[in-house]
Design a protein around this motif. Structure first.
Motif, short mmCIF file in Angstrom:
data_model
loop_
_atom_site.label_atom_id
_atom_site.label_comp_id
_atom_site.label_asym_id
_atom_site.label_seq_id
_atom_site.Cartn_x
_atom_site.Cartn_y
_atom_site.Cartn_z
N MET A 144 0.99 -1.06 -0.18
CA MET A 144 0.00 -0.09 -0.10
C MET A 144 0.61 1.23 -0.03
O MET A 144 2.00 1.43 0.58
N GLU A 145 0.16 2.30 -0.76
CA GLU A 145 0.90 3.48 -0.51
C GLU A 145 0.91 4.18 0.68
O GLU A 145 -0.11 4.04 1.29
N ASP A 146 1.81 5.09 1.24
CA ASP A 146 1.76 5.77 2.49
C ASP A 146 0.58 6.85 2.46
O ASP A 146 0.52 7.41 1.43
N SER A 181 -0.76 10.03 -0.43
CA SER A 181 -2.12 10.13 -1.10
C SER A 181 -3.03 11.58 -0.70
O SER A 181 -3.39 12.23 -1.57
N ARG A 195 -0.72 14.43 -2.43
CA ARG A 195 -0.93 14.62 -3.72
C ARG A 195 -2.18 15.22 -4.25
O ARG A 195 -2.35 15.84 -4.94
N ARG A 253 -8.76 7.17 -9.00
CA ARG A 253 -7.33 7.81 -9.05
C ARG A 253 -6.85 8.36 -7.75
O ARG A 253 -5.59 8.10 -7.36
N GLY A 292 -7.48 5.28 -4.67
CA GLY A 292 -7.07 4.10 -5.01
C GLY A 292 -5.72 4.00 -4.12
O GLY A 292 -5.58 3.12 -3.08
N PRO A 293 -4.51 4.78 -4.33
CA PRO A 293 -3.56 4.68 -3.41
C PRO A 293 -3.83 4.83 -1.99
O PRO A 293 -4.56 5.96 -1.52
N GLY A 294 -3.22 4.16 -1.24
CA GLY A 294 -3.29 4.27 0.26
C GLY A 294 -4.66 3.11 0.82
O GLY A 294 -4.44 2.81 1.94
N SER A 312 -3.53 -2.05 -3.21
CA SER A 312 -2.32 -2.32 -3.38
C SER A 312 -1.74 -1.84 -4.61
O SER A 312 -2.68 -1.56 -5.70
N ARG A 313 -0.59 -1.62 -4.84
CA ARG A 313 -0.04 -0.97 -6.13
C ARG A 313 -0.31 -2.14 -7.35
O ARG A 313 -0.67 -1.56 -8.39
N ILE A 341 -3.91 -1.79 -8.44
CA ILE A 341 -4.05 -0.44 -9.12
C ILE A 341 -3.51 -0.37 -10.64
O ILE A 341 -4.24 -0.32 -11.52
#
Length: 241
Positions: A1-3, A7, A10, A159, A162-164, A167-168, A171
């Motif tokens: 997962m992204e931090d 997210s 960004r 978009r 999804g991040p967070g 999973s990458r 996505i």
């Protein structure tokens, strides 16, 4: 997962830039120093709830994204619940007269559907991604009267959210599949115009029996009490005249 903080950072940066605001202008509107905004956008400072709220107000962030970003900011404190569908959950949606499903957001994976849903969204089967169905199944453009507007909103939500949460790998897999649609690049790189009624999002679906366009309110309800689930109950109900 992204931090999760990445997210949030960004999204806030992209929202400010799409609004045409400098950090100084945003800082004046939100009552936050440009230096702090820079640190938040760079991910070196975790924003407080008060700072997030002020930035949301200044950037006119839609409610659905506010809720999501606030949830991300505290997600590390809780264990993720299992994405299980119990027999009782299926009985619940089978008892709803209008199109209803259980979905995993933000990937729009459909876990269970009722009979009305299967009529309204032909070909959108359990285990499939609603996002992929909307972009790649030609029946979607018939079922959804305002197809382009609704798909654009869903792609943007995917978009941003999804991040967070996903999973990458998940996505990347969805992006690779959906990129086969000619509209994908435009949907993925631009921000849609939100269209909400007084009670939330509104879409127009084609009546499967008559073909008439019917305005529907979209309800997305989370299972926050025991037993907690990471799916949402999604129901489309006709808007009363």
């Amino acid at each position: 997962m992204e931090d999760p903080n990445a997210s949030i950072s960004r999204y806030l940066r992209e929202r400010r830039e799409s609004s045409g605001l400098t950090r100084a202008a945003l800082g004046e509107a939100a009552g936050i120093s440009p230096a702090l905004i820079q640190k938040i956008e760079q991910g070196t400072r975790t924003p407080t709830l008060e700072a997030l709220t002020a930035l949301f107000d200044a950037l006119d962030v839609p409610e659905v994204f506010r809720d999501h970003l606030v949830s991300l900011s505290v997600a590390h404190r809780y264990d993720s619940p299992p994405s299980l569908v119990r027999p009782a959950d299926q009985v619940l949606i089978d008892g709803i007269a209008h199109p209803a499903s259980l979905q995993l957001h933000p990937v729009f994976e459909v876990l269970a559907t009722n009979a009305a849903w299967r009529l309204a969204f032909p070909g959108l089967e359990t285990g499939a991604s609603m996002l992929e169905w909307m972009l790649l199944d030609p029946r979607a453009k018939t079922a959804m009267v305002d197809w382009e507007q609704q798909v654009h909103m869903c792609v943007y939500a995917f978009r941003v959210m999804g991040p967070g949460l996903a999973s990458r790998a998940t996505i990347a897999e969805i992006v690779e599949t959906c990129a086969r649609a000619p509209e994908w690049e435009r949907f993925w790189t631009t921000e849609p115009q939100a269209t909400h009624g007084p009670d939330g999002p509104v879409v127009r679906l084609r009546d499967p029996h008559t073909g008439a366009a019917t305005a529907m309110a979209v309800h997305s309800l989370g299972a926050s009490l025991v037993p907690r689930r990471d799916w949402s109950l999604v129901v489309y109900s006709p808007i009363a005249d």
